[in-house]
Design a protein around this motif. Structure first.
Motif, PDB file in Angstrom:
ATOM      1  N   HIS A 510      53.602  44.936  37.716  1.00 26.81           N
ATOM      2  CA  HIS A 510      53.808  43.596  38.245  1.00 26.81           C
ATOM      3  C   HIS A 510      52.900  42.603  37.551  1.00 26.81           C
ATOM      4  O   HIS A 510      51.692  42.601  37.735  1.00 26.81           O
ATOM      5  CB  HIS A 510      53.506  43.544  39.749  1.00 26.81           C
ATOM      6  CG  HIS A 510      54.414  44.400  40.559  1.00 26.81           C
ATOM      7  ND1 HIS A 510      55.512  45.029  40.037  1.00 26.81           N
ATOM      8  CD2 HIS A 510      54.370  44.730  41.869  1.00 26.81           C
ATOM      9  CE1 HIS A 510      56.116  45.702  40.995  1.00 26.81           C
ATOM     10  NE2 HIS A 510      55.443  45.546  42.105  1.00 26.81           N
ATOM     11  N   LYS A 511      53.487  41.793  36.687  1.00 24.52           N
ATOM     12  CA  LYS A 511      52.753  40.665  36.111  1.00 24.52           C
ATOM     13  C   LYS A 511      51.454  41.102  35.439  1.00 24.52           C
ATOM     14  O   LYS A 511      50.396  40.517  35.623  1.00 24.52           O
ATOM     15  CB  LYS A 511      52.479  39.608  37.187  1.00 24.52           C
ATOM     16  CG  LYS A 511      53.739  39.119  37.839  1.00 24.52           C
ATOM     17  CD  LYS A 511      53.462  38.147  38.961  1.00 24.52           C
ATOM     18  CE  LYS A 511      53.024  38.806  40.228  1.00 24.52           C
ATOM     19  NZ  LYS A 511      52.919  37.914  41.367  1.00 24.52           N
ATOM     20  N   ASP A 512      51.527  42.149  34.630  1.00 24.34           N
ATOM     21  CA  ASP A 512      50.319  42.663  34.005  1.00 24.34           C
ATOM     22  C   ASP A 512      49.768  41.756  32.929  1.00 24.34           C
ATOM     23  O   ASP A 512      48.635  41.864  32.550  1.00 24.34           O
ATOM     24  CB  ASP A 512      50.588  44.049  33.407  1.00 24.34           C
ATOM     25  CG  ASP A 512      50.494  45.123  34.477  1.00 24.34           C
ATOM     26  OD1 ASP A 512      49.981  44.813  35.560  1.00 24.34           O
ATOM     27  OD2 ASP A 512      50.936  46.247  34.213  1.00 24.34           O
ATOM     28  N   SER A 650      44.995  38.540  33.507  1.00 23.95           N
ATOM     29  CA  SER A 650      45.720  37.417  32.927  1.00 23.95           C
ATOM     30  C   SER A 650      44.758  36.551  32.139  1.00 23.95           C
ATOM     31  O   SER A 650      43.665  36.228  32.604  1.00 23.95           O
ATOM     32  CB  SER A 650      46.400  36.575  34.013  1.00 23.95           C
ATOM     33  OG  SER A 650      47.122  35.517  33.422  1.00 23.95           O
ATOM     34  N   ASN A 651      45.203  36.172  30.945  1.00 19.56           N
ATOM     35  CA  ASN A 651      44.427  35.234  30.114  1.00 19.56           C
ATOM     36  C   ASN A 651      45.354  34.156  29.581  1.00 19.56           C
ATOM     37  O   ASN A 651      45.289  33.775  28.416  1.00 19.56           O
ATOM     38  CB  ASN A 651      43.713  35.958  28.970  1.00 19.56           C
ATOM     39  CG  ASN A 651      44.689  36.665  28.042  1.00 19.56           C
ATOM     40  OD1 ASN A 651      45.885  36.779  28.344  1.00 19.56           O
ATOM     41  ND2 ASN A 651      44.190  37.148  26.919  1.00 19.56           N
ATOM     42  N   GLY A 657      40.153  30.096  32.864  1.00 18.48           N
ATOM     43  CA  GLY A 657      39.380  31.316  32.687  1.00 18.48           C
ATOM     44  C   GLY A 657      40.284  32.516  32.543  1.00 18.48           C
ATOM     45  O   GLY A 657      41.491  32.404  32.386  1.00 18.48           O
ATOM     46  N   VAL A 658      39.670  33.706  32.605  1.00 23.83           N
ATOM     47  CA  VAL A 658      40.392  34.967  32.517  1.00 23.83           C
ATOM     48  C   VAL A 658      40.317  35.653  33.868  1.00 23.83           C
ATOM     49  O   VAL A 658      39.247  35.738  34.478  1.00 23.83           O
ATOM     50  CB  VAL A 658      39.780  35.875  31.423  1.00 23.83           C
ATOM     51  CG1 VAL A 658      40.438  37.248  31.435  1.00 23.83           C
ATOM     52  CG2 VAL A 658      39.923  35.227  30.058  1.00 23.83           C
ATOM     53  N   LEU A 659      41.472  36.133  34.347  1.00 21.44           N
ATOM     54  CA  LEU A 659      41.506  36.825  35.637  1.00 21.44           C
ATOM     55  C   LEU A 659      41.459  38.327  35.413  1.00 21.44           C
ATOM     56  O   LEU A 659      42.300  38.889  34.705  1.00 21.44           O
ATOM     57  CB  LEU A 659      42.782  36.455  36.396  1.00 21.44           C
ATOM     58  CG  LEU A 659      43.061  37.266  37.674  1.00 21.44           C
ATOM     59  CD1 LEU A 659      41.971  36.995  38.702  1.00 21.44           C
ATOM     60  CD2 LEU A 659      44.432  36.937  38.231  1.00 21.44           C
ATOM     61  N   ASP A 660      40.487  38.980  36.000  1.00 16.67           N
ATOM     62  CA  ASP A 660      40.375  40.434  36.035  1.00 16.67           C
ATOM     63  C   ASP A 660      40.307  40.807  37.505  1.00 16.67           C
ATOM     64  O   ASP A 660      39.315  40.542  38.179  1.00 16.67           O
ATOM     65  CB  ASP A 660      39.119  40.879  35.290  1.00 16.67           C
ATOM     66  CG  ASP A 660      38.933  42.389  35.281  1.00 16.67           C
ATOM     67  OD1 ASP A 660      39.371  43.045  36.241  1.00 16.67           O
ATOM     68  OD2 ASP A 660      38.353  42.911  34.311  1.00 16.67           O
ATOM     69  N   ILE A 661      41.352  41.422  38.058  1.00 14.78           N
ATOM     70  CA  ILE A 661      41.455  41.564  39.508  1.00 14.78           C
ATOM     71  C   ILE A 661      40.368  42.467  40.089  1.00 14.78           C
ATOM     72  O   ILE A 661      39.879  42.217  41.195  1.00 14.78           O
ATOM     73  CB  ILE A 661      42.861  42.054  39.921  1.00 14.78           C
ATOM     74  CG1 ILE A 661      43.065  41.840  41.417  1.00 14.78           C
ATOM     75  CG2 ILE A 661      43.094  43.488  39.513  1.00 14.78           C
ATOM     76  CD1 ILE A 661      42.876  40.407  41.868  1.00 14.78           C
ATOM     77  N   GLN A 662      39.946  43.509  39.348  1.00 10.58           N
ATOM     78  CA  GLN A 662      38.877  44.352  39.879  1.00 10.58           C
ATOM     79  C   GLN A 662      37.579  43.545  39.975  1.00 10.58           C
ATOM     80  O   GLN A 662      36.849  43.648  40.964  1.00 10.58           O
ATOM     81  CB  GLN A 662      38.672  45.575  38.986  1.00 10.58           C
ATOM     82  CG  GLN A 662      37.609  46.541  39.486  1.00 10.58           C
ATOM     83  CD  GLN A 662      37.933  47.110  40.869  1.00 10.58           C
ATOM     84  OE1 GLN A 662      38.891  47.833  41.045  1.00 10.58           O
ATOM     85  NE2 GLN A 662      37.129  46.767  41.871  1.00 10.58           N
TER      86      GLN A 662
END
Length: 730
Positions: A510-512, A650-651, A657-662
C-alpha cells in the motif's frame, strides 16, 4: 565485348541465400554471400534489371574498389585515388554514407567527413569546381563500409531503398518492409502456389503488404516499375539505351500479367481504419480489380465462398506484443487463428511471421519448417504449416470453442486456483464480497498474488501482481513461470486476455513509494465495483495500485460502524474509499487529505458516484504532515474518528521532508490525538511487516492491536499484510 562490373546487392539479414537464388534467376553471376549482402558480377544491363526486378534487395551498389585502411590518412588516400570526375559532374549534388569503425577511425560520421573531403578535393583538383553536398535527392550517393581494416567503396545505383516500391503511402501500426514481405512469400512457396492457381489469404492484413507483393508476383509485375526514378539515371556513366528497353519490357509484361486470370487474393482485418490504408495501397499499385479486403475478425476467418477457390497459402504477420499483458491477450487471437485454420482450411499451407514464436504454440498447430529472420532489429521467425483435414472426432462442431491444453506446470497452478475458488470463492459469494484475493504465492515457484474483481456489470477481471523472484532464479525462467500462471488464471476463470491485468516485478504494498502516482501504461477502461453498497472505481491497468486495497475491506467496515453520526478525518486518504463507506454508514461530516492530484480526482469520482454532499464531505490536496501541523497551530475543529493510513516510506518531491513510518509514527499519532474529540477514536494502519509500536505511545494512550481481528478469510494466509491499531485517550 560487353564490360563486366562487380556489384553488391544488400538485403535484410537472414535473406542472403534467397537473394542469391533470385540474382541467379535474373542472370547474374553470384560470387559470394556475406552478412546482409550478396556480391555478383554482370554487365550494366544486368545491374539495371536487378534494380527493376529484384523483390528482395535493399540496394544495388557498383563496387569501385576495396583497400586496406588503418587510419584517417589511409582512408583519404584510398578514396581520393578513384576518378570521381567520371561519376559525378562538379556542379552536381553528392552524398556520402559511411559505416563501420576500426581502432583509429572510431566514428562513422568522421569517416564520412574524411571520405567526402577526399572526393571534393579530387573533383576540385581535376575540374576546378566542387559539388554540393546534400542527402536530399543527390545525383550520386557514395557508400563506404569499413570492416576489420578493409574498406569497400561503392556507388548506390538505386537512390531510395528498393523496398520503397512507391505504392505504399498508407501504413499500419507495425508494417513489414515490402522486400521482407516478398521474401517471406518466397520462403512460404507462394510463387509455385500462384503458378498452380492457389489462393493467397491474409487474416490480419493490416495495410496489405503481403497482398500487394503476392499479386505483383502472380501478375509478373516488376516491383521497381512504380518508382519515380533510380539513382543510376543521374550517374555520368548511365546508358539510357540499355535502360529504356528493360523498362519497356517490364511495362509489356505488366499488361500481359494483368490480362490473365489471377488467383484469389484476399485480406481481412478487424480494424476498419487500417483497411482504408490497405485499399489505398492496393489501388495505388493498380491492383484494385484483383485484390480485395474485408473487415472481419480472426474468429470469422473462412475460405471465400463467392466462387470456387483452389487451396493455397494463408500468410500473416500477427501482432506479438511487447509487454507480457499484451502477449497474454494475444494468445486468444493466435488460438482463434489456429481453430479457424484447422476447421476451415484443410489442405492449405499456412505461414506465420512473428517476433514472438512462443505465441504460435497457442494455435495448436505444429510447424514443419522454421526460418530465423529479422524484422528490422527484432529477431523473428517464419513458421510454415501444413493444414490437414480435420476429423470430426478431433475438434467437434465448427462453432465449438475449446480451451487450449495447459502445460503440466500451468495445470498444477490451475488445480490450486480451482481449490481456492471452492473455498475462498464460495466464502466471497456467500458474504457478498465482489473483490477478493484468490491466490498469494501459494506455490512458492509461482510467486505472485491474484485478485479477482467482479464489476457491477457482472464482468470478471483478474489482477496479477508478480513478486520479485529470488536472484537465483534466471529472468527467463521467472518470466516463463509468470506466463504459465497467467494462462492458468485465464483458464480457471474463463477470462479473455483483455480482462487480465499483469503487474510485473512489483511487490504489492500500500503506497510504498511515489511510483503509485505515475501511470503504468496506456489508458485503459476503468470500471465500478460494489462493496457493501458502495460503488467504487477500479483501474487495473494504469497505475501500480488499483484504487481499492482489498485487505482493508474489514477496516473500512469497522470505520463505517465507528463513524455513524460522527465527524471523520481520513489522512493519506488515497481514493477515499474508507470515507465513502463511512458516509454510507451515517458519517455527518468528513475531511479527506492526500497529496496526489490523481487520487484526489479519483476520490471525487467516487464521491459523485455515491451521491455524497461535497459541502459535508471535503477533499483536500495537501501534504498530510504539513496539514496536521497547520491544524494544530490554527486550532481547527476536532474529529470524532480519525483514520491514519500512511505509506511505509515516502520522499515525494512535493513533500518538505521524508516520511519513514517506523521512525515518524509516534509524532504522527500524537498530532492526530491532539485533534480528537473527547472519547474519540484513532484508527492507525500501515503495511510495514517489521513494524513495532513505540512503547511511549502505548503508555500515553489506550492502544489495542486489531490486526488479526480486521482480516478477512482471503488474506488470512498472509497475516502480516497490514497492521491496524485502535488508539484512544486514557
Amino acid at each position: 565485348m560487353t564490360a563486366k562490373y562487380s556489384f553488391t546487392a544488400t538485403c535484410p539479414k537472414g535473406l542472403e541465400n534467397v537473394l542469391a537464388e533470385e540474382l541467379r534467376a535474373l542472370g547474374a553471376a553470384v560470387e559470394r554471400e556475406q552478412p546482409a549482402a550478396v556480391r555478383f558480377s554482370s554487365d550494366l544491363a544486368m545491374a539495371y534489371r536487378t534494380c527493376l526486378w529484384s523483390r528482395l534487395a535493399n540496394r544495388v551498389l557498383l563496387n569501385l574498389g576495396h583497400e586496406r585502411v588503418e587510419d584517417a590518412e589511409g582512408l583519404y588516400r584510398a578514396v581520393v585515388e578513384i576518378p570521381w570526375e567520371e561519376h559525378i559532374s562538379p556542379t552536381g549534388v553528392l552524398w556520402v554514407q559511411f559505416s563501420g569503425t576500426n581502432r583509429e577511425i572510431r566514428n562513422s560520421q568522421f569517416g564520412a567527413q574524411k571520405a567526402k573531403d577526399a572526393i571534393v578535393d579530387r573533383l576540385r583538383k581535376v575540374t576546378g569546381a566542387r559539388p554540393d553536398v546534400d542527402k536530399r535527392d543527390p545525383d550520386l550517393s557514395v557508400m563506404l563500409r569499413l570492416h576489420r581494416d578493409k574498406l569497400e567503396i561503392g556507388i548506390d545505383l538505386c537512390g531510395d531503398s528498393l523496398h520503397r516500391r512507391g505504392y505504399r503511402t498508407h501504413i499500419g501500426a507495425a508494417p513489414l518492409k515490402e522486400n521482407l514481405a516478398a521474401a517471406l512469400l518466397v520462403r512460404a512457396g507462394w510463387p509455385e502456389i500462384a503458378e498452380q492457381g492457389g489462393a493467397l489469404l491474409d487474416p490480419m492484413c493490416g495495410s496489405g503488404t503481403f497482398l500487394v507483393e503476392g499479386a505483383l508476383m502472380a501478375a509478373d509485375i516488376a516491383p521497381g516499375l512504380m518508382r519515380d526514378s533510380f539513382g543510376f539515371e543521374r550517374w555520368l556513366n548511365h546508358q539510357n539505351d540499355l535502360w529504356l528497353p528493360l523498362r519497356e519490357e517490364a511495362l509489356q509484361r505488366r499488361v500481359e500479367g494483368l490480362q490473365k486470370p489471377l488467383p484469389e487474393i484476399r485480406g481481412y482485418d478487424a480494424d476498419a481504419k487500417v483497411l482504408f490504408a490497405a485499399e489505398s495501397n492496393i489501388a495505388r499499385a493498380g491492383l484494385d480489380k484483383h485484390v480485395r479486403v474485408s473487415c472481419r475478425p480472426v474468429g470469422a476467418f473462412k475460405v471465400p465462398s463467392h466462387r470456387p477457390v483452389k487451396p493455397g497459402l494463408v500468410i500473416t504477420n500477427p501482432p506479438y506484443g511487447e509487454r507480457l499483458g499484451e502477449q497474454e491477450e494475444l494468445r486468444e487471437t493466435y488460438a482463434e487463428l489456429g481453430r479457424q485454420l484447422k476447421q476451415e482450411f484443410g489442405g492449405w499451407k499456412a505461414a506465420i511471421f512473428t517476433g514472438n514464436p512462443e505465441l504460435c504454440h497457442s494455435t495448436g498447430l505444429r510447424s514443419h519448417k522454421q526460418y530465423k529472420l529479422f524484422n528490422g532489429s527484432i529477431p523473428s521467425q517464419l513458421l510454415l504449416f501444413e493444414i490437414h483435414q480435420q476429423r470430426d472426432s478431433e475438434g467437434g462442431s465448427s462453432g465449438e470453442r475449446t480451451k487450449p491444453r495447459l502445460s503440466d506446470e500451468a495445470q498444477m497452478v490451475a488445480n490450486r486456483l480451482q481449490k481456492n475458488l471452492r473455498n475462498t470463492g464460495k466464502w466471497a459469494n456467500k458474504n457478498g464480497v465482489s473483490c477478493y484475493r484468490l491466490y498469494d504465492a501459494d506455490l512458492p515457484e509461482f510467486s505472485a498474488a491474484i485478485d479477482v474483481y467482479r464489476s457491477v456489470e457482472d464482468q470478471t477481471y483478474a489482477h496479477i501482481q508478480e513478486y520479485r523472484a529470488p536472484a537465483t532464479i534466471p529472468e527467463d525462467k521467472a518470466r516463463a513461470r509468470l506466463s504459465e500462471l497467467v494462462r492458468a488464471t485465464r483458464h480457471v476463470l474463463d477470462l479473455p486476455g483483455r480482462n487480465v491485468s499483469i503487474k510485473e516485478r512489483r511487490r504489492h504494498s500500500h503506497k510504498d513509494s511515489g511510483s503509485q502516482y505515475q501511470k503504468r501504461g496506456d489508458a485503459a477502461q476503468a470500471f465500478w465495483v460494489d462493496e457493501y453498497g458502495a460503488q467504487l472505481e477500479i483501474n487495473l491497468w494504469d497505475y501500480l495500485d488499483t484504487g481499492l486495497f482489498l485487505d482493508h475491506r474489514p477496516v473500512r467496515q469497522y470505520l463505517k460502524q465507528l463513524s455513524a453520526g460522527k465527524k471523520l478525518l481520513n489522512l493519506f486518504c488515497y481514493t477515499a474509499t474508507a470515507t465513502v463507506q463511512a458516509a454510507l454508514g451515517g458519517c455527518t461530516e468528513s475531511t479527506s487529505v492526500d497529496l496526489s492530484k490523481t487520487y484526489q480526482a479519483w476520490a471525487q469520482r467516487n464521491f459523485r458516484q455515491n451521491n455524497m454532499d461535497p459541502y459535508r464531505h471535503q477533499l483536500i490536496e495537501a501534504d498530510c504532515m504539513q496539514w496536521l501541523q497547520a491544524a494544530q497551530q490554527n486550532r481547527r475543529g476536532h474529529y470524532d474518528v480519525i483514520f491514519l493510513d500512511p505509506p511505509t516510506f515516502s520522499n515525494s518531491a512535493k513533500m518538505r521532508g521524508v516520511l519513514d513510518i517506523q521512525r515518524d509514527h509516534g509524532e504522527l499519532i500524537r498530532q492526530c490525538m491532539a485533534l480528537l474529540s473527547p472519547g474519540g477514536t484513532l484508527l492507525f494502519s500501515n503495511n510495514l511487516r517489521s513494524f513495532k509500536m513505540d512503547e511511549a505511545i502505548q503508555s500515553e494512550y489506550a492502544v489495542e492491536n486489531l490486526s488479526s481481528t480486521l482480516l478477512d478469510k482471503d488474506f488470512q494466509r498472509n497475516p502480516k499484510i497490514h497492521n491496524v491499531w485502535e488508539i484512544k485517550a486514557h
